[in-house]
Design an enzyme around this catalytic site. Structure first.
Site, PDB file in Angstrom:
ATOM      1  N   THR A 109       2.604   0.257  -3.823  1.00 38.75           N
ATOM      2  CA  THR A 109       1.473   0.028  -4.323  1.00 38.75           C
ATOM      3  C   THR A 109       1.069   0.856  -5.557  1.00 38.75           C
ATOM      4  OG1 THR A 109       0.090  -0.543  -2.151  1.00 38.75           O
ATOM      5  CG2 THR A 109      -1.147   0.295  -3.974  1.00 38.75           C
ATOM      6  N   ARG A 148      -3.648 -11.250   5.894  1.00 42.93           N
ATOM      7  CA  ARG A 148      -3.716  -9.860   6.204  1.00 42.93           C
ATOM      8  C   ARG A 148      -4.169  -9.209   4.696  1.00 42.93           C
ATOM      9  NH1 ARG A 148      -1.549  -4.786   3.687  1.00 42.93           N
ATOM     10  NH2 ARG A 148      -1.787  -3.121   5.388  1.00 42.93           N
ATOM     11  N   THR A 187      -2.586   5.243  -1.245  1.00 43.20           N
ATOM     12  CA  THR A 187      -1.345   4.113  -1.113  1.00 43.20           C
ATOM     13  C   THR A 187      -0.817   4.463   0.161  1.00 43.20           C
ATOM     14  OG1 THR A 187       0.963   3.765  -1.600  1.00 43.20           O
ATOM     15  CG2 THR A 187       0.057   5.901  -2.517  1.00 43.20           C
TER      16      THR A 187
HETATM   17  N1  ASP Z   1      -2.011   0.409   1.115  1.00 38.87           N
HETATM   18  C1  ASP Z   1      -0.954  -1.021   0.855  1.00 38.87           C
HETATM   19  C2  ASP Z   1      -1.636  -1.757   1.926  1.00 38.87           C
HETATM   20  O1  ASP Z   1      -1.867  -1.347   3.087  1.00 38.87           O
HETATM   21  C3  ASP Z   1       0.412  -0.510   0.956  1.00 38.87           C
HETATM   22  C4  ASP Z   1       0.801   0.117   0.017  1.00 38.87           C
HETATM   23  O2  ASP Z   1       0.202   1.335  -0.232  1.00 38.87           O
HETATM   24  O3  ASP Z   1       1.976   0.252  -0.514  1.00 38.87           O
HETATM   25  O4  ASP Z   1      -1.686  -2.969   1.735  1.00 38.87           O
END
Ligand code: ASP
Length: 356
Positions: free
Chosen positions: A223, A251, A274
Protein backbone atom coordinates in the site's frame (compact mmCIF):
# COMPACT_ATOMS: atom_id res chain seq x y z
CA UNK A 1 30.44 73.69 14.76
CA UNK A 2 30.87 70.80 12.35
CA UNK A 3 33.22 69.14 14.82
CA UNK A 4 30.55 69.41 17.49
CA UNK A 5 27.85 67.98 15.21
CA UNK A 6 29.82 65.00 13.88
CA UNK A 7 29.53 62.79 16.99
CA UNK A 8 25.79 63.53 17.18
CA UNK A 9 25.22 62.56 13.53
CA UNK A 10 27.41 59.48 13.91
CA UNK A 11 25.54 58.25 16.99
CA UNK A 12 22.17 58.88 15.30
CA UNK A 13 23.31 56.85 12.30
CA UNK A 14 24.56 54.05 14.56
CA UNK A 15 21.29 54.03 16.44
CA UNK A 16 19.34 53.70 13.16
CA UNK A 17 21.61 50.87 12.08
CA UNK A 18 21.11 48.89 15.29
CA UNK A 19 17.37 49.48 15.27
CA UNK A 20 16.97 48.07 11.77
CA UNK A 21 19.36 45.23 12.56
CA UNK A 22 17.23 44.36 15.59
CA UNK A 23 14.05 44.55 13.51
CA UNK A 24 15.57 42.18 10.95
CA UNK A 25 16.59 39.86 13.75
CA UNK A 26 13.09 39.98 15.15
CA UNK A 27 11.67 39.10 11.71
CA UNK A 28 14.10 36.23 11.58
CA UNK A 29 12.77 35.07 14.93
CA UNK A 30 9.16 35.18 13.86
CA UNK A 31 9.92 33.34 10.63
CA UNK A 32 11.35 30.57 12.82
CA UNK A 33 7.92 30.23 14.34
CA UNK A 34 6.24 29.74 10.99
CA UNK A 35 5.14 26.14 10.50
CA UNK A 36 7.77 23.87 9.03
CA UNK A 37 6.52 22.24 5.85
CA UNK A 38 7.26 18.64 5.08
CA UNK A 39 6.08 15.43 3.47
CA UNK A 40 6.39 11.81 4.59
CA UNK A 41 5.49 8.80 2.43
CA UNK A 42 5.32 5.03 2.67
CA UNK A 43 5.20 2.31 0.05
CA UNK A 44 4.07 -0.47 2.36
CA UNK A 45 5.45 -2.52 5.24
CA UNK A 46 6.21 -6.23 5.52
CA UNK A 47 8.84 -8.91 5.38
CA UNK A 48 11.15 -6.78 3.31
CA UNK A 49 14.58 -8.30 3.83
CA UNK A 50 17.85 -7.03 2.42
CA UNK A 51 18.88 -10.64 1.86
CA UNK A 52 15.96 -11.07 -0.56
CA UNK A 53 16.49 -7.79 -2.41
CA UNK A 54 18.63 -7.36 -5.51
CA UNK A 55 20.68 -4.13 -5.76
CA UNK A 56 18.67 -3.23 -8.91
CA UNK A 57 15.34 -3.65 -7.16
CA UNK A 58 16.51 -1.71 -4.13
CA UNK A 59 17.64 1.13 -6.39
CA UNK A 60 14.32 1.09 -8.24
CA UNK A 61 12.42 1.45 -4.96
CA UNK A 62 14.69 4.24 -3.77
CA UNK A 63 14.21 6.10 -7.04
CA UNK A 64 10.44 5.68 -7.02
CA UNK A 65 10.19 6.91 -3.41
CA UNK A 66 12.44 9.86 -4.25
CA UNK A 67 10.32 10.77 -7.29
CA UNK A 68 7.17 10.72 -5.13
CA UNK A 69 8.82 12.94 -2.52
CA UNK A 70 10.01 15.39 -5.17
CA UNK A 71 6.54 15.63 -6.69
CA UNK A 72 5.01 16.55 -3.34
CA UNK A 73 7.88 18.77 -2.22
CA UNK A 74 7.77 21.06 -5.25
CA UNK A 75 4.12 21.76 -4.44
CA UNK A 76 4.78 22.50 -0.76
CA UNK A 77 7.81 24.65 -1.54
CA UNK A 78 5.86 26.90 -3.87
CA UNK A 79 3.20 27.43 -1.21
CA UNK A 80 0.79 24.74 -2.42
CA UNK A 81 -1.52 22.84 -0.11
CA UNK A 82 -0.76 19.66 1.80
CA UNK A 83 -3.76 18.13 0.01
CA UNK A 84 -2.16 18.75 -3.38
CA UNK A 85 1.18 17.45 -2.10
CA UNK A 86 -0.17 14.13 -0.79
CA UNK A 87 -2.27 13.65 -3.94
CA UNK A 88 0.78 14.20 -6.17
CA UNK A 89 3.04 11.92 -4.13
CA UNK A 90 0.48 9.10 -4.05
CA UNK A 91 -0.19 9.43 -7.79
CA UNK A 92 3.49 8.89 -8.55
CA UNK A 93 3.45 5.68 -6.51
CA UNK A 94 0.13 4.56 -8.04
CA UNK A 95 1.71 4.88 -11.48
CA UNK A 96 4.68 2.71 -10.46
CA UNK A 97 4.33 -1.09 -10.81
CA UNK A 98 6.55 -1.48 -7.73
CA UNK A 99 3.78 -0.68 -5.27
CA UNK A 100 0.47 -2.33 -4.47
CA UNK A 101 -1.67 0.60 -5.61
CA UNK A 102 -2.89 1.66 -9.04
CA UNK A 103 -0.59 -0.02 -11.59
CA UNK A 104 0.86 -2.89 -9.57
CA UNK A 105 -2.23 -3.55 -7.43
CA UNK A 106 -2.49 -7.13 -6.14
CA UNK A 107 -5.08 -9.63 -7.38
CA UNK A 108 -8.22 -10.82 -5.63
CA UNK A 109 -9.04 -14.51 -5.34
CA UNK A 110 -10.99 -14.15 -8.59
CA UNK A 111 -8.01 -12.65 -10.39
CA UNK A 112 -9.27 -9.06 -10.43
CA UNK A 113 -7.69 -5.81 -9.22
CA UNK A 114 -10.04 -4.05 -6.79
CA UNK A 115 -8.58 -0.88 -5.34
CA UNK A 116 -9.32 1.32 -2.33
CA UNK A 117 -8.17 4.88 -1.56
CA UNK A 118 -8.86 7.73 0.85
CA UNK A 119 -7.85 11.33 1.46
CA UNK A 120 -8.49 13.69 4.36
CA UNK A 121 -8.13 17.42 4.89
CA UNK A 122 -6.87 18.18 8.41
CA UNK A 123 -8.08 21.79 8.29
CA UNK A 124 -11.75 21.07 7.61
CA UNK A 125 -11.99 17.38 8.57
CA UNK A 126 -13.46 16.78 5.12
CA UNK A 127 -12.70 13.35 3.72
CA UNK A 128 -13.25 11.30 0.59
CA UNK A 129 -12.83 7.60 -0.17
CA UNK A 130 -13.46 4.99 -2.84
CA UNK A 131 -13.48 1.21 -2.45
CA UNK A 132 -13.46 -1.78 -4.80
CA UNK A 133 -12.80 0.27 -7.93
CA UNK A 134 -11.42 -1.50 -10.99
CA UNK A 135 -11.09 0.99 -13.85
CA UNK A 136 -9.99 4.30 -12.31
CA UNK A 137 -6.33 4.86 -13.22
CA UNK A 138 -5.56 6.86 -10.07
CA UNK A 139 -7.96 5.91 -7.29
CA UNK A 140 -6.59 8.69 -5.06
CA UNK A 141 -7.95 11.30 -7.48
CA UNK A 142 -11.34 9.63 -7.26
CA UNK A 143 -11.21 9.79 -3.45
CA UNK A 144 -10.39 13.47 -3.73
CA UNK A 145 -13.25 14.03 -6.17
CA UNK A 146 -15.66 12.36 -3.74
CA UNK A 147 -14.44 14.77 -1.05
CA UNK A 148 -14.60 17.90 -3.19
CA UNK A 149 -17.33 17.25 -5.74
CA UNK A 150 -19.93 15.21 -3.87
CA UNK A 151 -21.77 15.47 -0.60
CA UNK A 152 -20.51 12.05 0.42
CA UNK A 153 -17.47 10.60 2.10
CA UNK A 154 -17.29 7.14 0.55
CA UNK A 155 -18.40 5.65 -2.75
CA UNK A 156 -17.84 2.06 -3.85
CA UNK A 157 -17.65 -0.17 -6.91
CA UNK A 158 -19.62 0.65 -10.05
CA UNK A 159 -21.15 3.78 -8.48
CA UNK A 160 -17.75 5.20 -7.62
CA UNK A 161 -16.56 4.46 -11.15
CA UNK A 162 -19.57 6.18 -12.70
CA UNK A 163 -18.93 9.19 -10.48
CA UNK A 164 -15.22 9.23 -11.45
CA UNK A 165 -16.15 9.19 -15.15
CA UNK A 166 -18.55 12.08 -14.63
CA UNK A 167 -15.84 13.97 -12.77
CA UNK A 168 -13.62 13.61 -15.86
CA UNK A 169 -11.03 11.31 -14.28
CA UNK A 170 -8.93 8.97 -16.39
CA UNK A 171 -10.58 5.60 -16.91
CA UNK A 172 -8.60 2.57 -18.11
CA UNK A 173 -9.30 -1.01 -19.10
CA UNK A 174 -8.88 -3.37 -16.10
CA UNK A 175 -5.99 -5.03 -17.98
CA UNK A 176 -3.94 -1.85 -17.34
CA UNK A 177 -3.46 -3.01 -13.75
CA UNK A 178 -2.04 -6.42 -14.69
CA UNK A 179 1.56 -7.06 -13.66
CA UNK A 180 3.22 -10.43 -13.92
CA UNK A 181 4.76 -10.29 -10.44
CA UNK A 182 1.39 -9.79 -8.77
CA UNK A 183 -0.22 -12.50 -10.91
CA UNK A 184 2.48 -14.95 -9.89
CA UNK A 185 2.01 -13.95 -6.24
CA UNK A 186 -1.68 -14.88 -6.51
CA UNK A 187 -0.85 -18.28 -8.01
CA UNK A 188 1.63 -18.93 -5.19
CA UNK A 189 -0.86 -17.99 -2.50
CA UNK A 190 -3.54 -20.15 -4.11
CA UNK A 191 -1.17 -23.11 -4.28
CA UNK A 192 -0.32 -22.63 -0.60
CA UNK A 193 -4.02 -22.43 0.25
CA UNK A 194 -4.59 -25.98 -0.93
CA UNK A 195 -2.10 -27.23 1.70
CA UNK A 196 -4.15 -26.00 4.61
CA UNK A 197 -2.02 -27.99 7.05
CA UNK A 198 0.81 -25.58 6.51
CA UNK A 199 -1.37 -22.65 7.42
CA UNK A 200 -2.72 -24.30 10.52
CA UNK A 201 0.72 -25.14 11.78
CA UNK A 202 1.94 -21.67 11.18
CA UNK A 203 1.84 -18.60 13.37
CA UNK A 204 -1.18 -16.98 14.95
CA UNK A 205 -1.20 -14.52 12.12
CA UNK A 206 -1.56 -17.31 9.59
CA UNK A 207 -4.43 -18.87 11.51
CA UNK A 208 -6.17 -15.52 11.52
CA UNK A 209 -5.46 -15.24 7.83
CA UNK A 210 -7.17 -18.52 7.13
CA UNK A 211 -10.15 -17.45 9.20
CA UNK A 212 -10.34 -14.07 7.54
CA UNK A 213 -10.05 -15.59 4.10
CA UNK A 214 -7.20 -13.35 3.04
CA UNK A 215 -3.59 -14.25 2.65
CA UNK A 216 -0.39 -12.50 1.92
CA UNK A 217 2.14 -15.28 2.00
CA UNK A 218 5.30 -13.23 2.14
CA UNK A 219 3.68 -10.58 4.30
CA UNK A 220 4.38 -7.63 2.06
CA UNK A 221 1.91 -4.82 2.26
CA UNK A 222 2.68 -2.59 -0.69
CA UNK A 223 0.00 0.00 0.00
CA UNK A 224 1.13 3.59 -0.55
CA UNK A 225 0.48 6.65 1.58
CA UNK A 226 1.51 10.23 2.19
CA UNK A 227 1.11 12.78 4.96
CA UNK A 228 2.06 16.44 4.68
CA UNK A 229 2.22 19.72 6.55
CA UNK A 230 2.12 22.81 4.35
CA UNK A 231 3.35 26.39 4.82
CA UNK A 232 -0.08 27.43 6.07
CA UNK A 233 0.14 24.82 8.85
CA UNK A 234 -2.48 22.54 7.31
CA UNK A 235 -2.19 18.75 7.52
CA UNK A 236 -3.43 16.17 5.00
CA UNK A 237 -3.27 12.39 4.63
CA UNK A 238 -3.78 10.06 1.66
CA UNK A 239 -3.64 6.29 1.24
CA UNK A 240 -4.12 4.06 -1.83
CA UNK A 241 -4.02 0.26 -2.15
CA UNK A 242 -4.86 -2.85 -4.08
CA UNK A 243 -5.63 -4.50 -0.75
CA UNK A 244 -4.35 -8.01 -0.06
CA UNK A 245 -3.47 -10.81 -2.46
CA UNK A 246 -6.22 -13.43 -2.72
CA UNK A 247 -8.75 -11.26 -0.87
CA UNK A 248 -12.36 -12.30 -1.32
CA UNK A 249 -14.72 -10.47 -3.67
CA UNK A 250 -15.92 -7.26 -2.12
CA UNK A 251 -13.35 -7.26 0.70
CA UNK A 252 -12.41 -3.74 1.76
CA UNK A 253 -9.35 -3.02 3.90
CA UNK A 254 -8.47 -0.20 6.25
CA UNK A 255 -6.98 2.21 3.71
CA UNK A 256 -10.28 3.84 2.62
CA UNK A 257 -11.77 3.72 6.12
CA UNK A 258 -11.51 7.20 7.61
CA UNK A 259 -10.01 6.72 11.05
CA UNK A 260 -8.90 3.18 10.22
CA UNK A 261 -6.04 3.54 7.76
CA UNK A 262 -6.26 7.26 7.01
CA UNK A 263 -6.85 10.33 9.17
CA UNK A 264 -5.89 14.02 9.41
CA UNK A 265 -6.75 16.72 11.92
CA UNK A 266 -4.91 20.04 12.21
CA UNK A 267 -5.35 19.84 16.00
CA UNK A 268 -3.29 16.65 16.20
CA UNK A 269 -1.69 14.90 13.23
CA UNK A 270 -2.02 13.30 9.79
CA UNK A 271 -1.69 9.51 9.45
CA UNK A 272 -1.51 6.87 6.74
CA UNK A 273 -1.31 3.18 7.65
CA UNK A 274 -0.15 0.00 5.96
CA UNK A 275 -0.56 -3.54 7.17
CA UNK A 276 -3.10 -6.23 7.81
CA UNK A 277 -6.20 -4.13 7.22
CA UNK A 278 -8.65 -6.14 9.30
CA UNK A 279 -6.65 -5.40 12.46
CA UNK A 280 -6.30 -1.71 11.61
CA UNK A 281 -10.06 -1.43 11.12
CA UNK A 282 -10.85 -3.23 14.38
CA UNK A 283 -8.47 -1.00 16.32
CA UNK A 284 -9.41 2.18 14.43
CA UNK A 285 -5.67 2.76 14.34
CA UNK A 286 -5.35 6.15 12.62
CA UNK A 287 -8.02 7.88 14.72
CA UNK A 288 -6.69 6.23 17.87
CA UNK A 289 -3.29 7.83 17.29
CA UNK A 290 -5.01 11.20 16.96
CA UNK A 291 -7.15 10.55 20.05
CA UNK A 292 -4.17 9.56 22.19
CA UNK A 293 -2.59 12.88 21.28
CA UNK A 294 -5.75 14.92 21.78
CA UNK A 295 -7.08 13.36 24.96
CA UNK A 296 -3.93 12.09 26.66
CA UNK A 297 -1.53 14.74 25.46
CA UNK A 298 0.88 12.14 24.09
CA UNK A 299 3.50 12.93 21.45
CA UNK A 300 2.94 11.63 17.93
CA UNK A 301 5.74 9.10 18.45
CA UNK A 302 4.27 7.77 21.71
CA UNK A 303 0.79 7.52 20.24
CA UNK A 304 1.94 5.85 17.02
CA UNK A 305 4.14 3.37 18.94
CA UNK A 306 1.27 2.47 21.23
CA UNK A 307 -0.87 1.37 18.28
CA UNK A 308 1.79 -0.20 16.05
CA UNK A 309 4.14 -1.75 18.59
CA UNK A 310 1.52 -2.80 21.18
CA UNK A 311 -2.14 -2.86 20.13
CA UNK A 312 -1.85 -4.23 16.58
CA UNK A 313 0.60 -7.07 17.40
CA UNK A 314 -1.39 -7.92 20.56
CA UNK A 315 -4.29 -8.91 18.30
CA UNK A 316 -1.99 -10.80 15.91
CA UNK A 317 -1.76 -8.14 13.21
CA UNK A 318 1.24 -6.46 11.66
CA UNK A 319 2.13 -3.34 9.71
CA UNK A 320 3.19 0.24 10.22
CA UNK A 321 2.20 3.85 9.75
CA UNK A 322 3.54 7.29 8.96
CA UNK A 323 2.47 10.40 10.84
CA UNK A 324 3.26 14.12 11.04
CA UNK A 325 1.98 16.27 13.87
CA UNK A 326 0.91 19.90 13.65
CA UNK A 327 4.40 21.06 14.70
CA UNK A 328 6.21 18.99 12.12
CA UNK A 329 7.28 16.06 14.29
CA UNK A 330 7.40 12.78 12.40
CA UNK A 331 6.77 9.16 13.46
CA UNK A 332 7.21 6.09 11.23
CA UNK A 333 6.88 2.98 13.41
CA UNK A 334 6.47 -0.53 11.93
CA UNK A 335 6.48 -3.97 13.53
CA UNK A 336 7.54 -5.81 10.38
CA UNK A 337 11.04 -6.40 8.99
CA UNK A 338 10.84 -3.34 6.79
CA UNK A 339 8.73 -0.49 5.46
CA UNK A 340 9.37 1.48 2.28
CA UNK A 341 9.41 5.02 3.54
CA UNK A 342 10.80 8.50 3.00
CA UNK A 343 10.59 12.11 4.04
CA UNK A 344 11.46 15.53 2.73
CA UNK A 345 11.88 18.59 4.95
CA UNK A 346 11.57 22.31 4.16
CA UNK A 347 15.29 22.53 3.30
CA UNK A 348 14.68 19.97 0.53
CA UNK A 349 16.56 17.19 2.30
CA UNK A 350 15.24 13.84 1.08
CA UNK A 351 15.66 10.68 3.16
CA UNK A 352 14.50 7.24 2.01
CA UNK A 353 14.76 3.96 3.92
CA UNK A 354 13.56 0.40 3.54
CA UNK A 355 14.81 -1.83 6.37
CA UNK A 356 14.90 -1.49 10.17
N1 ASP B 1 -3.74 -2.19 4.59
C1 ASP B 1 -3.97 -2.75 3.29
C2 ASP B 1 -5.23 -3.56 3.32
O1 ASP B 1 -5.45 -4.29 4.25
C3 ASP B 1 -2.87 -3.61 2.82
C4 ASP B 1 -1.52 -2.95 2.80
O2 ASP B 1 -1.22 -2.14 3.65
O3 ASP B 1 -0.74 -3.27 1.90
O4 ASP B 1 -5.97 -3.50 2.38
Amino acid sequence: MLRKLLPVVASALLCCFFKSAMAADHMGDSSLHQPKYMLVIHGGAGTILKSKMTPEKEKAYQEALTAALQAGYSILKSGGSSLDAVTAAVRVMEDSPLFNAGKGAVFTNEGRNEMDAAIMNGKTLEAGAVASVTVIKNPITAARAVMEKSQHVMMIGAGAEKFAKQAGLEIVDPSYFYTEDRWKALQQVKAADSTKMQLDHDSVVHKSAARLGVENRDHKFGTVGAVALDKQGNLAAATSTGGMTNKKFGRVGDSPIIGGGTYANNATCAISCTGWGEYFIRLVVAKSVSDLMEYKGWSVQQAADEMIMKKVPALGGDGGLIAIDKDGNIAMPFNTAGMYRGSVTADGKITVAIYK
